[in-house]
Design a protein around this motif. Structure first.
Motif, PDB file in Angstrom:
ATOM      1  N   TYR A 138      -3.469  10.501  12.816  1.00 24.16           N
ATOM      2  CA  TYR A 138      -4.211   9.285  12.484  1.00 24.16           C
ATOM      3  C   TYR A 138      -3.464   8.438  11.467  1.00 24.16           C
ATOM      4  O   TYR A 138      -3.607   7.213  11.428  1.00 24.16           O
ATOM      5  CB  TYR A 138      -5.619   9.634  11.989  1.00 24.16           C
ATOM      6  N   VAL A 139      -2.628   9.078  10.656  1.00 24.15           N
ATOM      7  CA  VAL A 139      -1.807   8.317   9.703  1.00 24.15           C
ATOM      8  C   VAL A 139      -0.711   7.570  10.459  1.00 24.15           C
ATOM      9  O   VAL A 139      -0.425   6.392  10.174  1.00 24.15           O
ATOM     10  CB  VAL A 139      -1.210   9.257   8.642  1.00 24.15           C
ATOM     11  N   ARG A 140      -0.096   8.231  11.440  1.00 26.86           N
ATOM     12  CA  ARG A 140       0.925   7.533  12.250  1.00 26.86           C
ATOM     13  C   ARG A 140       0.292   6.363  12.992  1.00 26.86           C
ATOM     14  O   ARG A 140       0.895   5.290  13.123  1.00 26.86           O
ATOM     15  CB  ARG A 140       1.546   8.517  13.255  1.00 26.86           C
ATOM     16  N   THR A 141      -0.942   6.564  13.480  1.00 28.12           N
ATOM     17  CA  THR A 141      -1.626   5.478  14.181  1.00 28.12           C
ATOM     18  C   THR A 141      -1.882   4.300  13.251  1.00 28.12           C
ATOM     19  O   THR A 141      -1.707   3.138  13.632  1.00 28.12           O
ATOM     20  CB  THR A 141      -2.964   5.980  14.756  1.00 28.12           C
ATOM     21  N   ALA A 142      -2.287   4.608  12.021  1.00 30.64           N
ATOM     22  CA  ALA A 142      -2.527   3.531  11.056  1.00 30.64           C
ATOM     23  C   ALA A 142      -1.247   2.765  10.773  1.00 30.64           C
ATOM     24  O   ALA A 142      -1.250   1.525  10.668  1.00 30.64           O
ATOM     25  CB  ALA A 142      -3.095   4.121   9.760  1.00 30.64           C
ATOM     26  N   ARG A 143      -0.121   3.492  10.669  1.00 28.46           N
ATOM     27  CA  ARG A 143       1.164   2.816  10.446  1.00 28.46           C
ATOM     28  C   ARG A 143       1.514   1.932  11.645  1.00 28.46           C
ATOM     29  O   ARG A 143       2.036   0.821  11.481  1.00 28.46           O
ATOM     30  CB  ARG A 143       2.261   3.846  10.228  1.00 28.46           C
ATOM     31  N   ALA A 144       1.218   2.441  12.860  1.00 30.76           N
ATOM     32  CA  ALA A 144       1.574   1.691  14.066  1.00 30.76           C
ATOM     33  C   ALA A 144       0.789   0.395  14.194  1.00 30.76           C
ATOM     34  O   ALA A 144       1.234  -0.552  14.869  1.00 30.76           O
ATOM     35  CB  ALA A 144       1.331   2.562  15.309  1.00 30.76           C
ATOM     36  N   THR A 145      -0.391   0.343  13.557  1.00 31.63           N
ATOM     37  CA  THR A 145      -1.191  -0.887  13.627  1.00 31.63           C
ATOM     38  C   THR A 145      -0.704  -1.959  12.665  1.00 31.63           C
ATOM     39  O   THR A 145      -1.284  -3.046  12.611  1.00 31.63           O
ATOM     40  CB  THR A 145      -2.665  -0.571  13.310  1.00 31.63           C
ATOM     41  N   GLY A 146       0.318  -1.640  11.882  1.00 29.44           N
ATOM     42  CA  GLY A 146       0.881  -2.649  10.988  1.00 29.44           C
ATOM     43  C   GLY A 146       0.395  -2.599   9.562  1.00 29.44           C
ATOM     44  O   GLY A 146       0.746  -3.464   8.747  1.00 29.44           O
ATOM     45  N   VAL A 147      -0.400  -1.574   9.231  1.00 26.74           N
ATOM     46  CA  VAL A 147      -0.869  -1.434   7.845  1.00 26.74           C
ATOM     47  C   VAL A 147       0.318  -1.075   6.960  1.00 26.74           C
ATOM     48  O   VAL A 147       1.188  -0.283   7.355  1.00 26.74           O
ATOM     49  CB  VAL A 147      -1.967  -0.346   7.748  1.00 26.74           C
ATOM     50  N   SER A 148       0.370  -1.652   5.774  1.00 28.63           N
ATOM     51  CA  SER A 148       1.473  -1.358   4.854  1.00 28.63           C
ATOM     52  C   SER A 148       1.463   0.108   4.463  1.00 28.63           C
ATOM     53  O   SER A 148       0.439   0.791   4.563  1.00 28.63           O
ATOM     54  CB  SER A 148       1.358  -2.234   3.601  1.00 28.63           C
ATOM     55  N   GLU A 149       2.621   0.608   3.986  1.00 26.49           N
ATOM     56  CA  GLU A 149       2.743   2.029   3.658  1.00 26.49           C
ATOM     57  C   GLU A 149       1.751   2.439   2.570  1.00 26.49           C
ATOM     58  O   GLU A 149       1.061   3.450   2.692  1.00 26.49           O
ATOM     59  CB  GLU A 149       4.179   2.311   3.195  1.00 26.49           C
ATOM     60  N   TRP A 150       1.675   1.639   1.492  1.00 28.83           N
ATOM     61  CA  TRP A 150       0.747   1.992   0.418  1.00 28.83           C
ATOM     62  C   TRP A 150      -0.713   1.778   0.848  1.00 28.83           C
ATOM     63  O   TRP A 150      -1.614   2.455   0.349  1.00 28.83           O
ATOM     64  CB  TRP A 150       1.050   1.188  -0.839  1.00 28.83           C
ATOM     65  N   GLY A 151      -0.949   0.873   1.803  1.00 26.24           N
ATOM     66  CA  GLY A 151      -2.294   0.727   2.361  1.00 26.24           C
ATOM     67  C   GLY A 151      -2.708   1.966   3.137  1.00 26.24           C
ATOM     68  O   GLY A 151      -3.859   2.420   3.039  1.00 26.24           O
ATOM     69  N   VAL A 152      -1.769   2.516   3.916  1.00 30.16           N
ATOM     70  CA  VAL A 152      -2.043   3.761   4.643  1.00 30.16           C
ATOM     71  C   VAL A 152      -2.348   4.899   3.673  1.00 30.16           C
ATOM     72  O   VAL A 152      -3.285   5.691   3.859  1.00 30.16           O
ATOM     73  CB  VAL A 152      -0.833   4.117   5.532  1.00 30.16           C
ATOM     74  N   ILE A 153      -1.550   4.952   2.619  1.00 28.65           N
ATOM     75  CA  ILE A 153      -1.711   6.054   1.659  1.00 28.65           C
ATOM     76  C   ILE A 153      -3.050   5.966   0.935  1.00 28.65           C
ATOM     77  O   ILE A 153      -3.804   6.950   0.855  1.00 28.65           O
ATOM     78  CB  ILE A 153      -0.546   6.025   0.651  1.00 28.65           C
ATOM     79  N   LEU A 154      -3.357   4.774   0.409  1.00 29.17           N
ATOM     80  CA  LEU A 154      -4.537   4.646  -0.434  1.00 29.17           C
ATOM     81  C   LEU A 154      -5.831   4.570   0.371  1.00 29.17           C
ATOM     82  O   LEU A 154      -6.870   5.082  -0.061  1.00 29.17           O
ATOM     83  CB  LEU A 154      -4.404   3.403  -1.329  1.00 29.17           C
ATOM     84  N   ARG A 155      -5.797   3.954   1.564  1.00 24.57           N
ATOM     85  CA  ARG A 155      -7.031   3.749   2.335  1.00 24.57           C
ATOM     86  C   ARG A 155      -7.295   4.859   3.339  1.00 24.57           C
ATOM     87  O   ARG A 155      -8.451   5.102   3.709  1.00 24.57           O
ATOM     88  CB  ARG A 155      -6.973   2.407   3.049  1.00 24.57           C
ATOM     89  N   HIS A 156      -6.273   5.540   3.821  1.00 24.77           N
ATOM     90  CA  HIS A 156      -6.481   6.525   4.881  1.00 24.77           C
ATOM     91  C   HIS A 156      -6.099   7.958   4.464  1.00 24.77           C
ATOM     92  O   HIS A 156      -6.838   8.898   4.746  1.00 24.77           O
ATOM     93  CB  HIS A 156      -5.651   6.129   6.114  1.00 24.77           C
ATOM     94  N   ALA A 157      -4.960   8.130   3.826  1.00 26.10           N
ATOM     95  CA  ALA A 157      -4.475   9.491   3.550  1.00 26.10           C
ATOM     96  C   ALA A 157      -5.106  10.099   2.305  1.00 26.10           C
ATOM     97  O   ALA A 157      -5.417  11.294   2.286  1.00 26.10           O
ATOM     98  CB  ALA A 157      -2.951   9.456   3.392  1.00 26.10           C
ATOM     99  N   LEU A 158      -5.310   9.280   1.266  1.00 25.71           N
ATOM    100  CA  LEU A 158      -5.730   9.839  -0.024  1.00 25.71           C
ATOM    101  C   LEU A 158      -7.096  10.511   0.044  1.00 25.71           C
ATOM    102  O   LEU A 158      -7.326  11.534  -0.599  1.00 25.71           O
ATOM    103  CB  LEU A 158      -5.733   8.730  -1.076  1.00 25.71           C
ATOM    104  N   LYS A 159      -8.031   9.952   0.847  1.00 25.10           N
ATOM    105  CA  LYS A 159      -9.388  10.511   0.900  1.00 25.10           C
ATOM    106  C   LYS A 159      -9.372  11.934   1.429  1.00 25.10           C
ATOM    107  O   LYS A 159     -10.017  12.823   0.865  1.00 25.10           O
ATOM    108  CB  LYS A 159     -10.268   9.628   1.779  1.00 25.10           C
ATOM    109  N   ASN A 160      -8.630  12.191   2.509  1.00 21.45           N
ATOM    110  CA  ASN A 160      -8.564  13.556   3.044  1.00 21.45           C
ATOM    111  C   ASN A 160      -7.736  14.471   2.155  1.00 21.45           C
ATOM    112  O   ASN A 160      -8.040  15.660   2.015  1.00 21.45           O
ATOM    113  CB  ASN A 160      -7.971  13.537   4.450  1.00 21.45           C
ATOM    114  N   ALA A 161      -6.697  13.913   1.537  1.00 25.16           N
ATOM    115  CA  ALA A 161      -5.865  14.737   0.654  1.00 25.16           C
ATOM    116  C   ALA A 161      -6.611  15.119  -0.621  1.00 25.16           C
ATOM    117  O   ALA A 161      -6.225  16.067  -1.303  1.00 25.16           O
ATOM    118  CB  ALA A 161      -4.584  13.982   0.299  1.00 25.16           C
TER     119      ALA A 161
END
Length: 304
Positions: free
Chosen positions: A202-225
């Motif tokens: 799901y993180v790769r998918t978020a990157r593929a949609t054009g979300v910035s790297e720090w946007g992926v980290i803070l909005r998608h990855a950090l919550k599960n981590a």
């Protein structure tokens, strides 16, 4: 939610009973407080005082009376302060909680950004330095760290007070000492959790949609981590409360830890029992808050 609350309340009662039993048993085999209170008295006078304090009764009777009194919030009077034990502990508790919260805040303030950066920029110079700091931090005892900080910041450079709790500047060195105990572990948890999450689909998918790297980290990855971080941080809070005993002794902070050390040295049973009981309740309460945070971070847990 109701079942969760009921289970936690039952666990709280079991933990409180277990802590009371262990504390009561250890204290009553550690020595005779009457001998410390009346070192020059005759044996007849000591017998009279033991009878007045109830020490002549069987241990089972003393424990049953202690549990019954505890249920009403009565832990008895301190042998040395000549005052009710629980108010003495409650008077010191804000200092210990402030120190613990400051230490946890400092640990998280270091662990979160450095751990995330180390996961995103793996094998970078910052990541290598953080790895070395983790090993150093986990290998140094708390009392040694405190003494080194006193030598550098208070004695050598005269930037901060050596001891006490009279101002916010006096809280810096104790909080740094206590926080250095948890920061390395939390940093390692953040880094390893982020590395695992960043490789998920799901993180790769978020990157593929054009979300910035720090946007992926803070909005998608950090919550599960954050799930393992919340668990470890909750456990660490309880350990920091226990570690405050050593830190308060090193820096002469007038908190519950220092009160417990003095009470153990004096065999002041009511104060030790009240302090340990209250600390156990706080730890159980923190674990309950951690469970609620788990429900917020991962609602699927409700279905299990």
């Amino acid at each position: 939610m109701t079942a969760l609350v009921v289970r936690r309340v039952v666990r709280l009662l079991v933990v409180c009973l277990g802590v009371s039993l262990v504390t009561f048993s250890i204290l009553h085999v550690s020595g005779d407080p009457v001998a410390l209170m009346m070192p020059e008295a005759t044996e007849a006078d000591r017998v009279l005082l033991r009878g007045a304090l109830g020490f002549e009764q069987p241990l089972t009777t003393q424990f049953a009376r202690f549990v019954a009194n505890t249920a009403t919030g009565n832990f008895g009077n301190s042998f040395y302060h000549r005052a009710p034990a629980m108010p003495l502990v409650l008077e010191r508790m804000p200092t210990t909680l402030t120190l613990t919260v400051l230490a946890m805040g400092l640990a998280l303030a270091v662990a979160l950004p450095v751990g995330i950066y180390g996961a995103v920029r793996r094998n970078s110079p910052v990541d290598h330095v953080a790895t070395v700091v983790v090993f150093l931090g986990q290998s140094m005892p708390v009392f040694w760290t405190g003494i080194m900080l006193i030598l550098l910041f208070a004695v050598q450079w005269r930037l901060l007070p050596v001891s006490g709790w009279q101002s916010w500047s006096a809280a810096v060195l104790p909080a740094l000492t206590l926080g250095s105990f948890s920061a390395p572990l939390l940093l390692r948890i953040v880094r390893s959790s982020m590395l695992e999450v960043l490789n998920l689909d799901y993180v790769r998918t978020a990157r593929a949609t054009g979300v910035s790297e720090w946007g992926v980290i803070l909005r998608h990855a950090l919550k599960n981590a954050a799930l393992p971080l919340v668990t470890v941080a909750g456990l660490q809070f309880g350990l920091l409360l226990g570690g405050a005993v050593i830190t308060e002794s090193v820096f002469a902070v007038p908190g519950v830890g220092r009160l417990i050390v003095d009470a153990i040295r004096q065999l002041d049973f009511p104060v030790v029992q009240a302090a340990v009981f209250l600390l156990a309740m706080i730890v159980v309460g923190v674990n309950f808050v951690v469970d609620l945070l788990y429900l917020f971070l991962n609602p699927q847990i409700r279905l299990r």
